[in-house]
Motif scaffolding. Structure first.
Motif, PDB file in Angstrom:
ATOM      1  N   ALA A 235       0.830  -1.207   0.000  1.00 65.05           N
ATOM      2  CA  ALA A 235       0.000   0.000   0.000  1.00 65.05           C
ATOM      3  C   ALA A 235       0.862   1.254   0.000  1.00 65.05           C
ATOM      4  N   SER A 236       2.002   1.208   0.709  1.00 66.55           N
ATOM      5  CA  SER A 236       2.880   2.380   0.761  1.00 66.55           C
ATOM      6  C   SER A 236       3.499   2.661  -0.611  1.00 66.55           C
ATOM      7  N   GLU A 237       3.817   1.598  -1.356  1.00 65.00           N
ATOM      8  CA  GLU A 237       4.361   1.788  -2.707  1.00 65.00           C
ATOM      9  C   GLU A 237       3.322   2.421  -3.629  1.00 65.00           C
ATOM     10  N   LEU A 238       2.077   1.966  -3.497  1.00 63.16           N
ATOM     11  CA  LEU A 238       1.010   2.549  -4.309  1.00 63.16           C
ATOM     12  C   LEU A 238       0.813   4.013  -3.954  1.00 63.16           C
ATOM     13  N   ASP A 239       0.823   4.315  -2.662  1.00 66.32           N
ATOM     14  CA  ASP A 239       0.635   5.693  -2.222  1.00 66.32           C
ATOM     15  C   ASP A 239       1.752   6.584  -2.727  1.00 66.32           C
ATOM     16  N   ALA A 240       2.980   6.059  -2.722  1.00 66.07           N
ATOM     17  CA  ALA A 240       4.126   6.821  -3.211  1.00 66.07           C
ATOM     18  C   ALA A 240       3.993   7.086  -4.714  1.00 66.07           C
ATOM     19  N   LYS A 241       3.474   6.096  -5.436  1.00 70.29           N
ATOM     20  CA  LYS A 241       3.302   6.254  -6.887  1.00 70.29           C
ATOM     21  C   LYS A 241       2.248   7.320  -7.184  1.00 70.29           C
ATOM     22  N   VAL A 242       1.140   7.294  -6.432  1.00 73.09           N
ATOM     23  CA  VAL A 242       0.092   8.294  -6.623  1.00 73.09           C
ATOM     24  C   VAL A 242       0.640   9.687  -6.316  1.00 73.09           C
TER      25      VAL A 242
END
Length: 446
Positions: free
Chosen positions: A21-28
């Protein structure tokens, strides 16, 4: 991000890709920062909208895009690191179907990798190529065929028969008055050619030179000229000559009809054409023999998915050939037979092998070769050539379909150049017998 192997069975591979989830948040967040300078919002100057507000406004919309990019990136990195080349499009599905925002994303990926194709020393291959020299009998036969196609007529005594030519003057009349387009002088009409409306030619059988005859004809209901459709008319016909068909003389005049300077020049053109025909047929036989040798010599594991797809296609194609009246595909499922599968295995193996050989040798299909292939294909659509060119330009699959046989032939020619090839002189009948075997060997039992 984590990639975990779940299947390793022959060529089959399976992996579980987890994006946190943190990787997705960083990408967004990364995407929002890229877009931030161009975003304006009420109450803020352009480029000055706070990031938390942007995330609240656009974050949900960018989440799916970020998820796809992260998974695609992980897959690309995995394929580069492993060296795998999927035989077909990998299958992907969410492992946690109850996923909600804030959760890690887990995707299950499965594919079959293309096998390692062994190298082969082509100089050790011993092949035979058939050659045929056009003989005089073949040239004479071709000349006779040309003479028969250059049909001429000679005056004859007596009544006109089917196949004879009558030279006539005629005037068509409707209600006793000549109608437009219904008259001609010195018109050469071959009886039985069906070039005139039904009934016209039949009524001229038995006439002789000098005869005058009135024909009564009813135009078809669907005749193109509306004022004559379904109408009964008469034709006043004067027969000026009756001629019987005669073969053209094989001489210089015949040669000139076909664009040659004289008979010897025409014979030379025929020899060249026959030589090219024999060469093409001999190449097809030699290619089949080469493929047979490669099929027996080369062995490697085949992607089962490719074999299954090819077997289904073979079975489907043969079924439609046996049932030509069925144009659509709303028919029962066609199950491949063992023979279909056997042929599919051969095609997949040889296709993968030749593709790998061509890639290693850096074989290329030139733009000129592709243009020629497109032009040849376009001739099948007279009047629509331009549309076909545009279709090919916009359709990558069609370009690949046209390119594949050119690539394969160039690889085959390269192998011939390296192999130990012996040329054997045969008769045209022996070559024809070998050509006829090609289709017999290719067709599986159904």
């Amino acid at each position: 991000m984590q990639v975990t192997e779940t299947i390793n069975d022959g060529l089959k591979r399976g992996y579980q890709i987890t994006v946190t989830a943190s990787e997705l948040d960083a990408k967004v967040t990364e995407k929002l920062k890229e877009a931030q300078p161009d975003i304006a919002m009420k109450g803020f100057r352009k480029g000055k909208v706070p990031l938390p507000l942007l995330k609240k406004q656009y974050g949900q919309r960018l989440l799916g895009e970020a998820m796809q990019e992260e998974i695609d990136g992980a897959m690309s990195a995995h394929l580069k690191e492993s060296g795998h080349r999927p035989a077909q499009q990998p299958s992907m599905k969410m492992a946690n179907e109850d996923w909600k925002e804030g959760d890690d994303v887990t995707v299950e990926v499965e594919y079959e990798a293309l096998p390692d194709v062994p190298e082969l020393d082509f100089s050790e291959l011993k092949l035979t190529r058939l050659t045929v020299t056009p003989d005089e009998a073949s040239v004479d036969e071709a000349l006779k065929n040309l003479a028969s196609s250059a049909q001429r007529f000679e005056n004859k005594e007596g009544a006109a028969e089917e196949g004879d030519q009558v030279v006539i003057d005629f005037v068509g009349k409707k209600d006793g008055e000549p109608f437009e387009g219904g008259a001609a002088d010195d018109y050469p009409l071959v009886l039985g050619s069906n070039s005139f409306i039904p009934g016209f030619e039949d009524q001229l059988k038995g006439v002789a030179a000098g005869d005058e005859k009135v024909l009564t004809i009813t135009f078809p209901e669907d005749y193109g000229a509306q004022h004559l459709a379904g109408a009964e008319v008469t034709f006043d016909v004067t027969v000026k000559e009756v001629k019987a068909p005669a073969e053209a003389e094989i001489d210089d005049d015949l040669a000139k009809q076909f664009g040659a300077e004289d008979l010897e020049a025409l014979k030379g053109q025929i020899r060249d054409r026959l030589a090219q025909e024999y060469k093409g047929a001999a190449r097809a036989v030699a290619k089949r023999r080469l493929l047979d040798v490669l099929d027996e010599t080369v062995s490697f594991e085949l992607p089962q998915g490719l074999v299954d797809a090819e077997a289904r296609q073979i079975a489907h194609q043969l079924w439609h050939e046996e049932n030509p009246d069925v144009k659509g595909h709303d028919h029962p499922t066609i199950e491949p037979t063992e023979e279909h599968v056997k042929l599919a295995e051969r095609r997949v193996k040889l296709g993968l092998f030749l593709a790998e050989v061509g890639t290693r040798a850096e074989v290329q299909v030139t733009d000129a070769e592709m243009t020629q292939a497109v032009m040849q294909q376009a001739r099948q659509y007279p009047g629509q050539e331009r549309q076909f060119f545009e279709f090919v330009q916009q359709n990558a699959g069609m370009r690949q379909q046209l390119q594949a046989p050119i690539f394969e032939d160039k690889v085959v020619d390269m192998i011939f150049d390296k192999a130990d090839v012996t040329e054997t002189e045969v008769t045209k009948e022996e070559l024809q017998a070998e050509v006829e075997k090609l289709d017999e060997d290719e067709a599986p039992a159904t």
